[in-house]
Design a protein around this motif. Structure first.
Motif, PDB file in Angstrom:
ATOM      1  N   ASN A   4       0.825  -1.200   0.000  1.00  0.00           N
ATOM      2  CA  ASN A   4       0.000   0.000   0.000  1.00  0.00           C
ATOM      3  C   ASN A   4       0.856   1.245   0.000  1.00  0.00           C
ATOM      4  O   ASN A   4       0.558   2.210  -0.682  1.00  0.00           O
ATOM      5  N   MET A   5       1.922   1.257   0.762  1.00  0.00           N
ATOM      6  CA  MET A   5       2.800   2.416   0.809  1.00  0.00           C
ATOM      7  C   MET A   5       3.532   2.582  -0.516  1.00  0.00           C
ATOM      8  O   MET A   5       3.833   3.683  -0.930  1.00  0.00           O
ATOM      9  N   GLU A   6       3.801   1.497  -1.173  1.00  0.00           N
ATOM     10  CA  GLU A   6       4.470   1.556  -2.468  1.00  0.00           C
ATOM     11  C   GLU A   6       3.603   2.283  -3.488  1.00  0.00           C
ATOM     12  O   GLU A   6       4.102   3.035  -4.304  1.00  0.00           O
ATOM     13  N   THR A   7       2.283   2.079  -3.403  1.00  0.00           N
ATOM     14  CA  THR A   7       1.403   2.749  -4.345  1.00  0.00           C
ATOM     15  C   THR A   7       1.253   4.227  -4.029  1.00  0.00           C
ATOM     16  O   THR A   7       0.921   5.009  -4.904  1.00  0.00           O
ATOM     17  N   VAL A   8       1.505   4.603  -2.770  1.00  0.00           N
ATOM     18  CA  VAL A   8       1.432   6.011  -2.394  1.00  0.00           C
ATOM     19  C   VAL A   8       2.597   6.778  -2.999  1.00  0.00           C
ATOM     20  O   VAL A   8       2.444   7.894  -3.469  1.00  0.00           O
ATOM     21  N   ASN A  10       5.692   7.496  -5.710  1.00  0.00           N
ATOM     22  CA  ASN A  10       5.752   7.516  -7.162  1.00  0.00           C
ATOM     23  C   ASN A  10       6.333   6.197  -7.679  1.00  0.00           C
ATOM     24  O   ASN A  10       7.483   5.887  -7.399  1.00  0.00           O
ATOM     25  N   PRO A  11       5.552   5.416  -8.433  1.00  0.00           N
ATOM     26  CA  PRO A  11       6.078   4.138  -8.943  1.00  0.00           C
ATOM     27  C   PRO A  11       7.257   4.339  -9.898  1.00  0.00           C
ATOM     28  O   PRO A  11       8.123   3.484 -10.007  1.00  0.00           O
ATOM     29  N   MET A  12       7.293   5.480 -10.573  1.00  0.00           N
ATOM     30  CA  MET A  12       8.420   5.776 -11.446  1.00  0.00           C
ATOM     31  C   MET A  12       9.702   5.932 -10.628  1.00  0.00           C
ATOM     32  O   MET A  12      10.778   5.596 -11.098  1.00  0.00           O
ATOM     33  N   LEU A  13       9.576   6.435  -9.410  1.00  0.00           N
ATOM     34  CA  LEU A  13      10.733   6.625  -8.547  1.00  0.00           C
ATOM     35  C   LEU A  13      11.339   5.274  -8.171  1.00  0.00           C
ATOM     36  O   LEU A  13      12.561   5.121  -8.164  1.00  0.00           O
ATOM     37  N   THR A  14      10.508   4.300  -7.883  1.00  0.00           N
ATOM     38  CA  THR A  14      10.993   2.957  -7.566  1.00  0.00           C
ATOM     39  C   THR A  14      11.763   2.383  -8.746  1.00  0.00           C
ATOM     40  O   THR A  14      12.838   1.793  -8.573  1.00  0.00           O
ATOM     41  N   GLU A  15      11.236   2.589  -9.926  1.00  0.00           N
ATOM     42  CA  GLU A  15      11.906   2.106 -11.142  1.00  0.00           C
ATOM     43  C   GLU A  15      13.244   2.824 -11.337  1.00  0.00           C
ATOM     44  O   GLU A  15      14.244   2.203 -11.700  1.00  0.00           O
ATOM     45  N   GLN A  18      15.862   1.395  -9.021  1.00  0.00           N
ATOM     46  CA  GLN A  18      16.373   0.115  -9.526  1.00  0.00           C
ATOM     47  C   GLN A  18      17.370   0.330 -10.658  1.00  0.00           C
ATOM     48  O   GLN A  18      18.427  -0.314 -10.699  1.00  0.00           O
ATOM     49  N   LYS A  19      17.058   1.246 -11.565  1.00  0.00           N
ATOM     50  CA  LYS A  19      17.978   1.543 -12.665  1.00  0.00           C
ATOM     51  C   LYS A  19      19.277   2.140 -12.143  1.00  0.00           C
ATOM     52  O   LYS A  19      20.362   1.817 -12.635  1.00  0.00           O
ATOM     53  N   ALA A  20      19.170   3.017 -11.143  1.00  0.00           N
ATOM     54  CA  ALA A  20      20.359   3.658 -10.581  1.00  0.00           C
ATOM     55  C   ALA A  20      21.259   2.645  -9.880  1.00  0.00           C
ATOM     56  O   ALA A  20      22.486   2.749  -9.949  1.00  0.00           O
ATOM     57  N   VAL A  21      20.674   1.651  -9.229  1.00  0.00           N
ATOM     58  CA  VAL A  21      21.468   0.605  -8.570  1.00  0.00           C
ATOM     59  C   VAL A  21      22.231  -0.210  -9.611  1.00  0.00           C
ATOM     60  O   VAL A  21      23.430  -0.483  -9.454  1.00  0.00           O
ATOM     61  N   VAL A  22      21.545  -0.574 -10.687  1.00  0.00           N
ATOM     62  CA  VAL A  22      22.203  -1.331 -11.766  1.00  0.00           C
ATOM     63  C   VAL A  22      23.352  -0.501 -12.350  1.00  0.00           C
ATOM     64  O   VAL A  22      24.458  -0.999 -12.569  1.00  0.00           O
ATOM     65  N   GLU A  23      23.085   0.780 -12.584  1.00  0.00           N
ATOM     66  CA  GLU A  23      24.105   1.675 -13.135  1.00  0.00           C
ATOM     67  C   GLU A  23      25.286   1.826 -12.168  1.00  0.00           C
ATOM     68  O   GLU A  23      26.446   1.820 -12.597  1.00  0.00           O
ATOM     69  N   GLU A  47      20.293   9.463  -2.914  1.00  0.00           N
ATOM     70  CA  GLU A  47      19.387  10.607  -3.047  1.00  0.00           C
ATOM     71  C   GLU A  47      17.995  10.162  -3.491  1.00  0.00           C
ATOM     72  O   GLU A  47      16.980  10.670  -2.994  1.00  0.00           O
ATOM     73  N   LEU A  48      17.936   9.236  -4.423  1.00  0.00           N
ATOM     74  CA  LEU A  48      16.639   8.726  -4.876  1.00  0.00           C
ATOM     75  C   LEU A  48      15.908   7.997  -3.749  1.00  0.00           C
ATOM     76  O   LEU A  48      14.695   8.162  -3.570  1.00  0.00           O
ATOM     77  N   GLN A  49      16.645   7.211  -2.965  1.00  0.00           N
ATOM     78  CA  GLN A  49      16.029   6.511  -1.844  1.00  0.00           C
ATOM     79  C   GLN A  49      15.538   7.490  -0.781  1.00  0.00           C
ATOM     80  O   GLN A  49      14.477   7.283  -0.182  1.00  0.00           O
ATOM     81  N   ALA A  50      16.291   8.559  -0.561  1.00  0.00           N
ATOM     82  CA  ALA A  50      15.873   9.580   0.397  1.00  0.00           C
ATOM     83  C   ALA A  50      14.584  10.250  -0.066  1.00  0.00           C
ATOM     84  O   ALA A  50      13.677  10.502   0.733  1.00  0.00           O
ATOM     85  N   GLU A  51      14.485  10.538  -1.348  1.00  0.00           N
ATOM     86  CA  GLU A  51      13.270  11.149  -1.888  1.00  0.00           C
ATOM     87  C   GLU A  51      12.072  10.226  -1.709  1.00  0.00           C
ATOM     88  O   GLU A  51      10.981  10.668  -1.348  1.00  0.00           O
ATOM     89  N   LYS A  52      12.269   8.945  -1.942  1.00  0.00           N
ATOM     90  CA  LYS A  52      11.192   7.978  -1.755  1.00  0.00           C
ATOM     91  C   LYS A  52      10.740   7.967  -0.299  1.00  0.00           C
ATOM     92  O   LYS A  52       9.545   7.952  -0.004  1.00  0.00           O
ATOM     93  N   SER A  53      11.691   8.019   0.605  1.00  0.00           N
ATOM     94  CA  SER A  53      11.380   8.053   2.035  1.00  0.00           C
ATOM     95  C   SER A  53      10.604   9.316   2.395  1.00  0.00           C
ATOM     96  O   SER A  53       9.636   9.271   3.156  1.00  0.00           O
ATOM     97  N   HIS A  54      11.020  10.450   1.850  1.00  0.00           N
ATOM     98  CA  HIS A  54      10.324  11.715   2.115  1.00  0.00           C
ATOM     99  C   HIS A  54       8.885  11.659   1.596  1.00  0.00           C
ATOM    100  O   HIS A  54       7.977  12.178   2.246  1.00  0.00           O
ATOM    101  N   GLN A  55       8.689  11.053   0.455  1.00  0.00           N
ATOM    102  CA  GLN A  55       7.341  10.937  -0.100  1.00  0.00           C
ATOM    103  C   GLN A  55       6.452  10.068   0.793  1.00  0.00           C
ATOM    104  O   GLN A  55       5.280  10.373   0.998  1.00  0.00           O
ATOM    105  N   LYS A  56       7.013   8.991   1.328  1.00  0.00           N
ATOM    106  CA  LYS A  56       6.256   8.128   2.236  1.00  0.00           C
ATOM    107  C   LYS A  56       5.868   8.890   3.491  1.00  0.00           C
ATOM    108  O   LYS A  56       4.740   8.790   3.967  1.00  0.00           O
TER     109      LYS A  56
END
Length: 83
Positions: A4-8, A10-15, A18-23, A47-56
């Motif tokens: 449920n929190m994942e849908t709250v 931005n799903p694009m942010l999660t993607e 994942q791309k940033a980790v691979v890179e 930074e991307l993970q921090a933004e995701k946390s802030h959004q949650k």
């Protein structure tokens, strides 16, 4: 509940995370773990993970009326009627 929190957030942010980790892994493998490029790549992930946390956290914040009603459920402003 994690779903449920994942849908709250931005799903694009999660993607993007994942791309940033691979890179970052690729960059560190090519340039070396101690390289500045590797450090920058992992900084981007962080930074991307921090933004995701802030959004949650923003999604979980209550507005002033919600806080008031939590403390004063009997107040007129907080009464809920079923019609």
């Amino acid at each position: 509940m994690a779903n449920n929190m994942e849908t709250v957030t931005n799903p694009m942010l999660t993607e993007e995370i994942q791309k940033a980790v691979v890179e970052a892994r690729s960059t560190c493998q090519e340039k070396g773990d101690g390289s500045s490029e590797c450090a920058v790549a992992w900084d981007i992930v962080e930074e991307l993970q921090a933004e995701k946390s802030h959004q949650k956290q923003a999604a979980q914040r209550k507005n002033s009326l919600e806080v008031y009603c939590e403390n004063h459920p009997e107040a007129i402003e907080c009464l809920v009627y079923d019609v």
